[in-house]
Design a protein around this motif. Structure first.
Motif, PDB file in Angstrom:
ATOM      1  N   GLU A  21     -29.984   6.440 -36.580  1.00 54.95           N
ATOM      2  CA  GLU A  21     -29.034   6.853 -35.551  1.00 54.95           C
ATOM      3  C   GLU A  21     -28.268   8.092 -36.012  1.00 54.95           C
ATOM      4  N   THR A  22     -27.885   8.110 -37.281  1.00 55.40           N
ATOM      5  CA  THR A  22     -27.185   9.273 -37.820  1.00 55.40           C
ATOM      6  C   THR A  22     -28.093  10.498 -37.795  1.00 55.40           C
ATOM      7  N   ALA A  29     -38.492  11.071 -35.049  1.00 50.40           N
ATOM      8  CA  ALA A  29     -39.528  11.677 -34.208  1.00 50.40           C
ATOM      9  C   ALA A  29     -40.139  10.636 -33.276  1.00 50.40           C
ATOM     10  N   LEU A  30     -40.344   9.430 -33.793  1.00 47.67           N
ATOM     11  CA  LEU A  30     -40.881   8.354 -32.958  1.00 47.67           C
ATOM     12  C   LEU A  30     -39.931   8.011 -31.817  1.00 47.67           C
ATOM     13  N   ARG A  34     -35.122   0.530 -31.356  1.00 44.68           N
ATOM     14  CA  ARG A  34     -35.432   1.270 -32.580  1.00 44.68           C
ATOM     15  C   ARG A  34     -36.484   0.534 -33.415  1.00 44.68           C
ATOM     16  N   LEU A  35     -37.351  -0.183 -32.732  1.00 41.84           N
ATOM     17  CA  LEU A  35     -38.397  -0.932 -33.433  1.00 41.84           C
ATOM     18  C   LEU A  35     -39.374  -0.006 -34.144  1.00 41.84           C
ATOM     19  N   THR A  82     -46.291   1.526 -30.544  1.00 40.28           N
ATOM     20  CA  THR A  82     -45.084   0.746 -30.833  1.00 40.28           C
ATOM     21  C   THR A  82     -45.094   0.210 -32.257  1.00 40.28           C
ATOM     22  N   VAL A  83     -46.246  -0.245 -32.734  1.00 41.55           N
ATOM     23  CA  VAL A  83     -46.284  -0.875 -34.057  1.00 41.55           C
ATOM     24  C   VAL A  83     -47.370  -0.291 -34.954  1.00 41.55           C
ATOM     25  N   GLU A  84     -48.616  -0.231 -34.481  1.00 33.53           N
ATOM     26  CA  GLU A  84     -49.709   0.155 -35.381  1.00 33.53           C
ATOM     27  C   GLU A  84     -49.504   1.549 -35.974  1.00 33.53           C
TER      28      GLU A  84
END
Length: 382
Positions: free
Chosen positions: A29-30, A96-97, A68-69, A220-222
């Protein structure tokens, strides 16, 4: 776009416990705040109107948060591959994500006609209201659609710039860039499969799973897991295990999102709970419902759930929910989510990550999927 920034967190010294995934999600977040402030400053230098109408809307969406996952999973991938030292590259990859996610949300809401996102009007809805309140000429909807595309493009440009700068400063930059490029291709492919399925009235379970995998599960995950691991110089064996773990966990996440899209509380999810049903978007939940209705000979339910049926009233949406529950579709999806979550943990165990990292990953999978699977570290890999 953005030059090097000081580290958000101090480098992790040998013998000192690294940040947790939750810490990383807070730390990003920062980092995001700095990036957004810089992007807004440069936009104002370029053109004040562009900054006010486009850039401020993008920064507002990103600042409103989200789970923020993706950042947390990138952190787990970095830790699983024994990442150490300066934490800045993995945090900037996480940022970036999150910017890429903003692009996806803006464009997805526009394509789906979704009115709300993260507890506020969707970007295209907000732009249409601005058009009307300012007394501008032409169609508010046409103007808003065009401007929303530009908002998404800006978020994507920021994400690409940030990832490129991170890759250029890393000894593992080429692998990081390859993972990022593959992820962007998959996202576009998944989005196209989604709108193509709606245009062709597709209703099959296999097609629904393909869309869910390409459009959501991978990015999202991989890919976040693989991006984090790439920054630590992970070998092919670790990367393969992480990709398998991530694909299962990401699909579980999307199937949970499908359930929330049909049965969730908008006050908690920040978005409507009837859009997917009203438009008969091809989700795994809907595809399973149609399959069960046809198998049981319930023609009324099959017709009600069919993608060939036009958009429907609030009463019909309530009937669709009741049919999905009566047919057992909701239970089938819950079982699928639980199986995917458990399989994900077994794949992650094969990375050889420290027990503490495995527990962190299990907690993230539980958060993403709504399932709390057991992580014994002894199961056979599926």
């Amino acid at each position: 776009m953005m030059g090097p920034r000081p580290s958000v967190a101090e480098p992790v010294e040998p013998g000192v416990s690294p940040l947790t995934a939750q810490d990383a999600a807070r730390a990003v977040e920062t980092e995001l705040g700095r990036i957004l402030d810089e992007g807004l400053r440069k936009a104002r230098e370029t053109d004040p109107l562009f900054a006010r109408d486009i850039t401020e809307r993008v920064t507002s969406l990103v600042r409103r948060g989200g789970k923020r996952l993706r950042t947390a999973f990138a952190w787990c991938g970095w830790q699983a591959a024994h990442g150490s030292g300066d934490t800045t590259p993995v945090l900037r990859t996480g940022a970036a994500l999150e910017l890429l996610q903003a692009c996806a949300l803006i464009h997805d809401d526009l394509m789906d006609g979704s009115p709300r996102r993260r507890g506020a009007p969707s970007v295209h809805i907000d732009l249409a209201r601005m058009h009307e309140s300012a007394g501008m000429s032409g169609s508010p909807e046409t103007f808003a659609a065009s401007a929303a595309v530009l908002c998404g493009d800006l978020a994507l440009a920021w994400a690409d710039d940030l990832l490129t700068e991170t890759a250029l400063g890393s000894p593992y930059g080429p692998q990081l860039q390859r993972e990022w490029q593959a992820m962007r291709r998959e996202m576009v492919a998944g989005q196209y499969r989604d709108i193509h399925a709606q245009a062709t009235d597709a209703s099959g379970v296999a097609e629904a799973l393909t869309i869910a995998t390409l459009k959501s599960a991978l990015y999202t995950v991989e890919r976040p897991l693989a991006l984090g691991a790439s920054l630590a110089g992970a070998d092919a064996t670790v990367l393969d295990s992480l990709r398998s773990a991530g694909r299962c966990a990401g699909l579980a996440f999307q199937l949970r999102d499908d359930l929330l899209g049909a049965f969730g509380d908008p006050a908690l999810t920040g978005k409507p709970a009837d859009d997917d049903l009203r438009t008969r978007k091809l989700t795994y939940l809907l595809a399973v419902g149609i399959e069960l209705a046809e198998a049981s000979g319930d023609q009324e339910a099959a017709d009600l759930l069919s993608p060939r049926t036009p958009s429907v009233s609030n009463n019909a949406v309530h009937r669709m929910r009741a049919a999905l529950e009566r047919l057992g579709a909701q239970s089938v999806v819950e079982s699928k989510i639980a199986a995917l979550a458990a399989t994900s943990l077994r794949h992650f165990h094969r990375t050889g990550a420290e027990p503490a990292i495995q527990r962190e990953f299990a907690a993230l999978v539980a958060r993403a999927s709504g399932i709390a699977p057991q992580c014994t570290g002894r199961e056979e890999a599926a």
